[in-house]
Scaffold this active site. Structure first.
Site, PDB file in Angstrom:
ATOM      1  N   LEU A  11     116.365  36.692  39.346  1.00 47.52           N
ATOM      2  CA  LEU A  11     114.987  36.966  39.791  1.00 47.52           C
ATOM      3  C   LEU A  11     114.964  37.798  41.063  1.00 47.52           C
ATOM      4  O   LEU A  11     114.157  37.558  41.960  1.00 47.52           O
ATOM      5  CB  LEU A  11     114.241  35.645  40.000  1.00 47.52           C
ATOM      6  N   SER A 133     116.273  52.460  34.798  1.00 46.11           N
ATOM      7  CA  SER A 133     115.901  53.287  35.948  1.00 46.11           C
ATOM      8  C   SER A 133     114.398  53.193  36.202  1.00 46.11           C
ATOM      9  O   SER A 133     113.628  52.910  35.301  1.00 46.11           O
ATOM     10  CB  SER A 133     116.285  54.749  35.728  1.00 46.11           C
ATOM     11  N   GLY A 134     114.033  53.435  37.440  1.00 44.79           N
ATOM     12  CA  GLY A 134     112.611  53.432  37.800  1.00 44.79           C
ATOM     13  C   GLY A 134     112.328  52.550  38.994  1.00 44.79           C
ATOM     14  O   GLY A 134     111.197  52.501  39.466  1.00 44.79           O
ATOM     15  N   LYS A 188     123.398  56.014  32.151  1.00 37.55           N
ATOM     16  CA  LYS A 188     122.739  55.650  33.426  1.00 37.55           C
ATOM     17  C   LYS A 188     123.564  56.158  34.610  1.00 37.55           C
ATOM     18  O   LYS A 188     123.020  56.614  35.611  1.00 37.55           O
ATOM     19  CB  LYS A 188     122.554  54.132  33.514  1.00 37.55           C
ATOM     20  N   HIS A 191     122.800  59.731  34.923  1.00 44.97           N
ATOM     21  CA  HIS A 191     121.438  59.827  35.495  1.00 44.97           C
ATOM     22  C   HIS A 191     121.516  59.744  37.023  1.00 44.97           C
ATOM     23  O   HIS A 191     120.903  60.537  37.743  1.00 44.97           O
ATOM     24  CB  HIS A 191     120.583  58.692  34.923  1.00 44.97           C
ATOM     25  N   ASN A 192     122.277  58.794  37.526  1.00 43.09           N
ATOM     26  CA  ASN A 192     122.355  58.617  38.977  1.00 43.09           C
ATOM     27  C   ASN A 192     123.077  59.783  39.648  1.00 43.09           C
ATOM     28  O   ASN A 192     122.715  60.184  40.752  1.00 43.09           O
ATOM     29  CB  ASN A 192     123.053  57.295  39.314  1.00 43.09           C
ATOM     30  N   GLU A 195     120.593  62.370  39.965  1.00 44.60           N
ATOM     31  CA  GLU A 195     119.661  61.936  41.030  1.00 44.60           C
ATOM     32  C   GLU A 195     120.211  62.316  42.417  1.00 44.60           C
ATOM     33  O   GLU A 195     119.485  62.861  43.250  1.00 44.60           O
ATOM     34  CB  GLU A 195     119.482  60.425  40.901  1.00 44.60           C
ATOM     35  N   TYR A 196     121.497  62.065  42.631  1.00 46.93           N
ATOM     36  CA  TYR A 196     122.120  62.446  43.912  1.00 46.93           C
ATOM     37  C   TYR A 196     121.940  63.947  44.149  1.00 46.93           C
ATOM     38  O   TYR A 196     121.636  64.392  45.253  1.00 46.93           O
ATOM     39  CB  TYR A 196     123.630  62.158  43.890  1.00 46.93           C
ATOM     40  N   ARG A 448     151.930  79.539  39.711  1.00 40.62           N
ATOM     41  CA  ARG A 448     152.523  78.312  39.148  1.00 40.62           C
ATOM     42  C   ARG A 448     153.838  78.633  38.450  1.00 40.62           C
ATOM     43  O   ARG A 448     154.815  77.891  38.513  1.00 40.62           O
ATOM     44  CB  ARG A 448     151.552  77.664  38.152  1.00 40.62           C
ATOM     45  N   HIS A 454     156.059  77.171  35.252  1.00 38.86           N
ATOM     46  CA  HIS A 454     155.087  76.476  34.393  1.00 38.86           C
ATOM     47  C   HIS A 454     154.654  77.329  33.201  1.00 38.86           C
ATOM     48  O   HIS A 454     153.946  76.847  32.347  1.00 38.86           O
ATOM     49  CB  HIS A 454     153.876  76.052  35.225  1.00 38.86           C
TER      50      HIS A 454
HETATM   51  P1  NDP Z   1     118.650  42.044  43.989  1.00 40.91           P
HETATM   52  O1  NDP Z   1     119.623  42.144  45.084  1.00 40.91           O
HETATM   53  O2  NDP Z   1     117.199  42.054  44.300  1.00 40.91           O
HETATM   54  O3  NDP Z   1     118.968  40.740  43.135  1.00 40.91           O
HETATM   55  C1  NDP Z   1     120.262  40.444  42.748  1.00 40.91           C
HETATM   56  C2  NDP Z   1     120.222  39.278  41.786  1.00 40.91           C
HETATM   57  O4  NDP Z   1     121.579  38.966  41.422  1.00 40.91           O
HETATM   58  C3  NDP Z   1     119.630  38.022  42.401  1.00 40.91           C
HETATM   59  O5  NDP Z   1     118.897  37.355  41.416  1.00 40.91           O
HETATM   60  C4  NDP Z   1     120.908  37.245  42.787  1.00 40.91           C
HETATM   61  O6  NDP Z   1     120.718  35.863  42.887  1.00 40.91           O
HETATM   62  C5  NDP Z   1     121.783  37.572  41.600  1.00 40.91           C
HETATM   63  N1  NDP Z   1     123.181  37.290  41.855  1.00 40.91           N
HETATM   64  C6  NDP Z   1     123.981  37.869  42.772  1.00 40.91           C
HETATM   65  N2  NDP Z   1     125.213  37.337  42.704  1.00 40.91           N
HETATM   66  C7  NDP Z   1     125.180  36.387  41.731  1.00 40.91           C
HETATM   67  C8  NDP Z   1     126.149  35.512  41.178  1.00 40.91           C
HETATM   68  N3  NDP Z   1     127.396  35.511  41.609  1.00 40.91           N
HETATM   69  N4  NDP Z   1     125.758  34.691  40.187  1.00 40.91           N
HETATM   70  C9  NDP Z   1     124.500  34.717  39.726  1.00 40.91           C
HETATM   71  N5  NDP Z   1     123.539  35.530  40.197  1.00 40.91           N
HETATM   72  C10 NDP Z   1     123.887  36.363  41.184  1.00 40.91           C
HETATM   73  O7  NDP Z   1     119.029  43.200  42.959  1.00 40.91           O
HETATM   74  P2  NDP Z   1     118.111  44.060  41.999  1.00 40.91           P
HETATM   75  O8  NDP Z   1     117.156  43.215  41.270  1.00 40.91           O
HETATM   76  O9  NDP Z   1     117.603  45.230  42.766  1.00 40.91           O
HETATM   77  O10 NDP Z   1     119.219  44.644  40.994  1.00 40.91           O
HETATM   78  C11 NDP Z   1     119.773  43.904  39.920  1.00 40.91           C
HETATM   79  C12 NDP Z   1     120.652  44.851  39.128  1.00 40.91           C
HETATM   80  O11 NDP Z   1     119.865  45.946  38.662  1.00 40.91           O
HETATM   81  C13 NDP Z   1     121.786  45.464  39.965  1.00 40.91           C
HETATM   82  O12 NDP Z   1     122.908  45.680  39.163  1.00 40.91           O
HETATM   83  C14 NDP Z   1     121.205  46.798  40.387  1.00 40.91           C
HETATM   84  O13 NDP Z   1     122.202  47.748  40.668  1.00 40.91           O
HETATM   85  C15 NDP Z   1     120.420  47.165  39.133  1.00 40.91           C
HETATM   86  N6  NDP Z   1     119.333  48.111  39.343  1.00 40.91           N
HETATM   87  C16 NDP Z   1     118.558  48.065  40.480  1.00 40.91           C
HETATM   88  C17 NDP Z   1     117.547  48.984  40.663  1.00 40.91           C
HETATM   89  C18 NDP Z   1     116.683  48.947  41.886  1.00 40.91           C
HETATM   90  O14 NDP Z   1     115.953  49.925  42.111  1.00 40.91           O
HETATM   91  N7  NDP Z   1     116.711  47.879  42.672  1.00 40.91           N
HETATM   92  C19 NDP Z   1     117.265  50.029  39.642  1.00 40.91           C
HETATM   93  C20 NDP Z   1     118.084  49.921  38.464  1.00 40.91           C
HETATM   94  C21 NDP Z   1     119.083  49.011  38.346  1.00 40.91           C
HETATM   95  P3  NDP Z   1     120.702  35.153  44.355  1.00 40.91           P
HETATM   96  O15 NDP Z   1     119.376  35.520  44.906  1.00 40.91           O
HETATM   97  O16 NDP Z   1     120.868  33.749  44.040  1.00 40.91           O
HETATM   98  O17 NDP Z   1     121.841  35.755  45.127  1.00 40.91           O
END
Ligand code: NDP
Length: 477
Positions: A11, A133-134, A188, A191-192, A195-196, A448, A454
């Site tokens: 979450l 993405s987004g 993806k 894509h990134n 983006e860079y 070379r 070579h």
């Molecule tokens: P956040 O940092 O907001 O959330 C990370 C989530 O991972 C939290 O729910 C955290 O739980 C959980 N987590 C971390 N370590 C563990 C673990 N060992 N076991 C279980 N749960 C764990 O990240 P985002 O929501 O931003 O990103 C989530 C994924 O989506 C990442 O891979 C990110 O790269 C990717 N992403 C992000 C984008 C963005 O714009 N933010 C865009 C596209 C992809 P807890 O709170 O308990 O640590």
């Protein structure tokens, strides 16, 4: 009680917004997050906050979360990429039944996805590695989704994912099946990388306007705003204009107070490393990664600017912002061309069948690199899926001719004034290398052969026949 259509594990920013998005589309949603002692209780915060009043079901125990899902269960993992994904998979798999589906929506390296697919298929579980993405806004109201993996997992999840994705200006939604194995996460990653490159190209225009043309912020803002139409219309230009219009409490531009040290989470570096491994020349994307790296050496740069600073003499050789606009358009085309070249090579190397026109369609809405350019790109690949290089598409011939003058003057202006334009010049190098019939690689081959025997091929003999010269023996004196 009716079982939920989808479960979301994690979450964080992305997970909770995707949960709300699925709920908006009337899917039954269950969510779970680990609860570490002493840490914020994300489940309680979500339940009493954004999810209050919705039918989204929140769980404190992973067992009841899994049990709440309709079979085959579909669980979207939105956790930090890397070891956390393995930890979550290990926690979930004993609770799952054959044919249940796990979807990793994080920014996972494609090799990890290949490994997990292998392990999970031995347990008869279905796995999807999905690029998302987004950002936060996209997750909430319509992201771009790039799933790939077990093809049998696609039909059960397709209606869910297509419903929550952004609508595409090309028709349908910004979600398409990218192919087997880790094709989704690979797309993806690319894509990134793109983006860079686009971000760096825009940043260089800012630097040229600020330091080269001595323009005030307001004039720079107006210029960016005026560019954001036609083929240059894009999300990144749109947010750039907004950034130039955002002031802090004291009424000064926030941008002026931000430390010039760019962060990176690694996906651009992965793109550059993969390009090197697969032998695909991506100078623009790679330079854009380096540009972020060198920005991080702030103290060293401060020190060097005292001693190495080049002061351009004479009158500034001013150019118009129209030239900068042309450089940005040419550069953006190269950014996309580099990305698609890497995808094409991956198809050949890994025996995938990534559908290029579908990739362009999927990127045309919802995602960070969405841009009007993606529509002619999608059409070009639809008309010719075997296009060897995007810059060769007939749709771009006139545009590339038209931007040449401004593109080259922009590069020259930066070089002459000592204003770093690594991405602008790298994009131009890509173009020039590609369009040069005879490169000086004959000399490289001779060198070379000289020091390492070579051998080389000859222009006047059939390819595949190799020659060696006794360079010292044949010395003319
Ligand atoms: P956040 O940092 O907001 O959330 C990370 C989530 O991972 C939290 O729910 C955290 O739980 C959980 N987590 C971390 N370590 C563990 C673990 N060992 N076991 C279980 N749960 C764990 O990240 P985002 O929501 O931003 O990103 C989530 C994924 O989506 C990442 O891979 C990110 O790269 C990717 N992403 C992000 C984008 C963005 O714009 N933010 C865009 C596209 C992809 P807890 O709170 O308990 O640590």
């Amino acid at each position: 009680m009716k079982k939920a259509d989808i479960g979301i594990y994690g979450l964080g920013v992305m997970g909770r917004n995707l949960a709300l998005n699925f709920n908006d589309h009337e899917f039954g949603v269950s969510v779970y997050n680990r609860n570490l002692p002493g840490e914020e209780d994300l489940i309680a915060a979500f339940s009493s906050g954004e999810a209050a009043g919705t039918p989204i079901r929140t769980f404190n125990e992973v067992e009841s979360f899994v049990a709440s899902l309709e079979r085959p269960r579909k669980i979207l993992l939105m956790v930090k990429a890397g070891p956390p994904v393995d930890a979550v998979i290990d926690q979930l798999t004993p609770l799952l039944d054959e044919e249940d589906i796990l979807i990793d929506g994080g920014n996972t390296h494609y090799s990890d996805t290949n490994r997990r697919l292998e392990t999970l298929s031995q347990r008869h579980l279905r796995y999807i590695g999905m690029g998302v993405s987004g950002g936060e806004e996209g997750a909430r109201h319509g992201p771009s989704l790039m799933p790939g993996g077990n093809a049998e997992a696609w039909p059960p999840v397709q209606p869910l994912l297509e419903s929550i994705a952004a609508p595409s200006p090309e028709g349908g939604s910004c979600c398409a099946w990218m192919g087997p194995q880790s094709a989704g996460h690979f797309v993806k990653m690319v894509h990134n990388g793109i983006e860079y490159a686009i971000m760096q190209l825009i940043a260089e225009c800012y630097q040229l306007m600020r330091n080269g043309l001595n323009m005030e912020n307001q004039a720079i803002a107006h210029t960016f705003e005026s560019w954001d139409s036609g083929l240059l219309n894009s999300y990144l230009l749109e947010i750039t204009t907004r950034i130039f219009n955002t002031e802090d409490e004291s009424g000064s531009l926030v941008l002026d107070h931000i430390l010039d040290r760019a962060g990176q989470k690694g996906t651009g570096r992965w793109t550059a490393l993969t390009a090197l491994e697969l032998g695909v020349p991506l100078p623009l994307i790679t330079e854009s990664v380096f540009a972020r790296s060198i920005s991080s050496f702030k103290d060293l740069r401060r020190q060097a600017s005292d001693t190495l600073r080049f002061e351009a003499g004479g009158e500034p050789n001013a150019i118009s912002t129209t030239s900068l606009r042309e450089a940005l358009l040419g550069g953006q085309l190269v950014a996309f061309a580099e990305g698609f070249w890497l995808l094409k090579t991956a198809n050949e190397e890994f025996d995938w069948d990534i559908p290029f026109s579908e990739v362009a369609r999927t990127w045309s809405g919802g995602c960070i690199i969405r841009s009007a350019l993606l529509q002619p790109i999608a059409t070009s690949f639809r008309e010719n899926p075997d296009l060897p290089h995007l810059l060769l598409a007939p749709a771009f011939r006139e545009i590339l001719n038209a931007v040449q003058g401004g593109w080259r003057s922009t590069a020259r202006f930066g070089v002459e004034r000592g204003i770093p334009v690594p991405a602008t010049t790298a994009a131009l190098s890509h173009y020039d290398n590609l369009s040069t019939k005879r490169l000086p690689a004959n000399l490289i081959q001779a060198q070379r052969d000289y020091f390492g025997a070579h051998r080389y091929e000859r222009l006047d003999r059939p390819g595949g026949t190799f020659f060696h010269t006794d360079w010292t023996g044949g010395h003319k004196g």
